[in-house]
Design an enzyme around this catalytic site. Structure first.
Site, mmCIF file in Angstrom:
data_model
loop_
_atom_site.group_PDB
_atom_site.id
_atom_site.type_symbol
_atom_site.label_atom_id
_atom_site.label_comp_id
_atom_site.label_asym_id
_atom_site.label_seq_id
_atom_site.Cartn_x
_atom_site.Cartn_y
_atom_site.Cartn_z
ATOM 1 N N ASN A 74 13.056 3.555 5.693
ATOM 2 C CA ASN A 74 12.070 2.575 6.146
ATOM 3 C C ASN A 74 10.922 3.316 6.809
ATOM 4 O O ASN A 74 11.079 4.450 7.278
ATOM 5 C CB ASN A 74 12.711 1.604 7.151
ATOM 6 C CG ASN A 74 11.737 0.514 7.592
ATOM 7 O OD1 ASN A 74 11.050 -0.072 6.768
ATOM 8 N ND2 ASN A 74 11.680 0.246 8.884
ATOM 9 N N MET A 108 9.616 -7.142 5.328
ATOM 10 C CA MET A 108 9.640 -7.767 6.645
ATOM 11 C C MET A 108 10.850 -8.692 6.809
ATOM 12 O O MET A 108 10.729 -9.895 7.030
ATOM 13 C CB MET A 108 8.335 -8.545 6.861
ATOM 14 C CG MET A 108 7.085 -7.698 6.728
ATOM 15 S SD MET A 108 7.053 -6.299 7.882
ATOM 16 C CE MET A 108 6.809 -7.178 9.430
ATOM 17 N N ARG A 109 12.016 -8.080 6.685
ATOM 18 C CA ARG A 109 13.257 -8.802 6.894
ATOM 19 C C ARG A 109 14.157 -7.995 7.813
ATOM 20 O O ARG A 109 14.264 -6.772 7.686
ATOM 21 C CB ARG A 109 13.990 -9.013 5.568
ATOM 22 C CG ARG A 109 13.288 -9.912 4.579
ATOM 23 C CD ARG A 109 13.454 -11.362 4.922
ATOM 24 N NE ARG A 109 14.863 -11.786 4.909
ATOM 25 C CZ ARG A 109 15.280 -12.966 5.341
ATOM 26 N NH1 ARG A 109 14.426 -13.838 5.851
ATOM 27 N NH2 ARG A 109 16.562 -13.287 5.281
ATOM 28 N N GLN A 158 -1.969 7.686 7.499
ATOM 29 C CA GLN A 158 -0.905 8.693 7.626
ATOM 30 C C GLN A 158 0.407 8.211 6.998
ATOM 31 O O GLN A 158 1.209 9.021 6.526
ATOM 32 C CB GLN A 158 -0.700 9.049 9.095
ATOM 33 C CG GLN A 158 -1.906 9.715 9.739
ATOM 34 C CD GLN A 158 -2.382 10.907 8.934
ATOM 35 O OE1 GLN A 158 -1.609 11.812 8.613
ATOM 36 N NE2 GLN A 158 -3.669 10.910 8.595
ATOM 37 N N SER A 185 0.831 -1.216 0.000
ATOM 38 C CA SER A 185 0.000 0.000 0.000
ATOM 39 C C SER A 185 0.861 1.261 0.000
ATOM 40 O O SER A 185 0.512 2.263 -0.646
ATOM 41 C CB SER A 185 -0.967 0.005 1.185
ATOM 42 O OG SER A 185 -0.281 0.104 2.416
ATOM 43 N N ASN A 186 1.985 1.237 0.694
ATOM 44 C CA ASN A 186 2.894 2.395 0.646
ATOM 45 C C ASN A 186 3.566 2.500 -0.724
ATOM 46 O O ASN A 186 3.812 3.608 -1.211
ATOM 47 C CB ASN A 186 3.942 2.309 1.758
ATOM 48 C CG ASN A 186 3.409 2.812 3.079
ATOM 49 O OD1 ASN A 186 2.987 3.946 3.195
ATOM 50 N ND2 ASN A 186 3.412 1.945 4.086
ATOM 51 N N HIS A 217 7.986 2.706 9.829
ATOM 52 C CA HIS A 217 7.679 1.826 10.962
ATOM 53 C C HIS A 217 6.452 2.356 11.697
ATOM 54 O O HIS A 217 6.403 3.552 12.038
ATOM 55 C CB HIS A 217 8.870 1.755 11.918
ATOM 56 C CG HIS A 217 8.640 0.836 13.076
ATOM 57 N ND1 HIS A 217 8.666 -0.541 12.944
ATOM 58 C CD2 HIS A 217 8.356 1.088 14.373
ATOM 59 C CE1 HIS A 217 8.411 -1.092 14.117
ATOM 60 N NE2 HIS A 217 8.222 -0.131 14.997
#
Length: 221
Positions: free
Chosen positions: A112, A95-96, A178, A18-19, A114
């Site tokens: 990244n 996801m690493r 957001q 989605s990002n 988070h």
């Protein structure tokens, strides 16, 4: 960066992307002076690969399960990334846990996102942890990647209120909205040359940012 020389970007994903879609939309609208050269997933068949293909972006699967060690996977991944000669690597739900050598190789040119107000809640299950702690505010952070898990200097944070009726799902949904706002902002700043990492700090327009980065507050409920 001028429109004639967009910033070359490689995006790493593990899931729905989605990002990634927010970045694709910004690129297509001419709002982001970037060229997404490739999207690489460590998991086959995820929706983010479909999003890339639909946008005409090269979509690559490099399944981490096919490698004997984390180091072997990261070495192969770096080779694939470097083949595109990117100026920025964007982790969008990748996801690493990265090896120190990999993080060092892209130091200062890898971002990244988070889902917490770092340094709070590094790692997983951030929304439930914020609720369990009784926090009144939660949010999301875009940060430069270093060898420390979720520990690199913050570039920008979006702060959202925690509502009485929130559960992890509703809170995650508002935080994700957001994410799609501030990740393109951070990438745009980097592309324009106004956001950099220097002396292990995020610097915006020549001024070191506070530990929380540039903060955006929202009443989004």
């Amino acid at each position: 960066m001028s429109s004639a020389s967009p910033l070359r970007v490689v995006v790493l994903i593990s899931g729905s992307g989605s990002n990634l879609q927010a970045l694709i939309d910004g690129q297509k609208a001419g709002e982001l002076p970037i060229e997404i050269a490739a999207v690489i997933s460590n998991r086959p068949g995820v929706k983010g690969l479909e999003r890339a293909t639909n946008a005409g972006i090269e979509a690559i699967t490099l399944d981490h399960k096919g490698f004997a060690s984390r180091e072997a996977f990261d070495s192969a991944l770096a080779q694939r990334i470097d083949g595109f000669e990117p100026q920025l690597v964007v982790l969008a739900g990748f996801m690493r846990i990265l090896t120190p050598d990999f993080a060092q190789h892209y130091l200062g040119r890898m971002l990244n996102i988070h889902p917490s107000l770092l340094p709070k809640y590094q790692g997983l299950n951030t929304h439930q942890r914020a609720l369990d702690a009784g926090d009144s505010e939660h949010g999301v952070t875009v940060h430069f990647v270093t060898a420390e898990l979720d520990g690199g200097p913050a570039a920008i944070q979006a702060v959202v209120p925690v509502l009485k009726e929130d559960d992890a799902s509703t809170l995650a949904s508002r935080v994700q909205a957001q994410e799609h706002v501030i990740y393109p902002m951070a990438v745009k700043w980097f592309a324009e040359g106004t956001l950099r990492m220097h002396n292990n700090a995020a610097v915006l327009k020549g001024e070191p940012l506070p530990a929380s980065g540039y903060q955006v507050r929202t009443n989004n409920v």
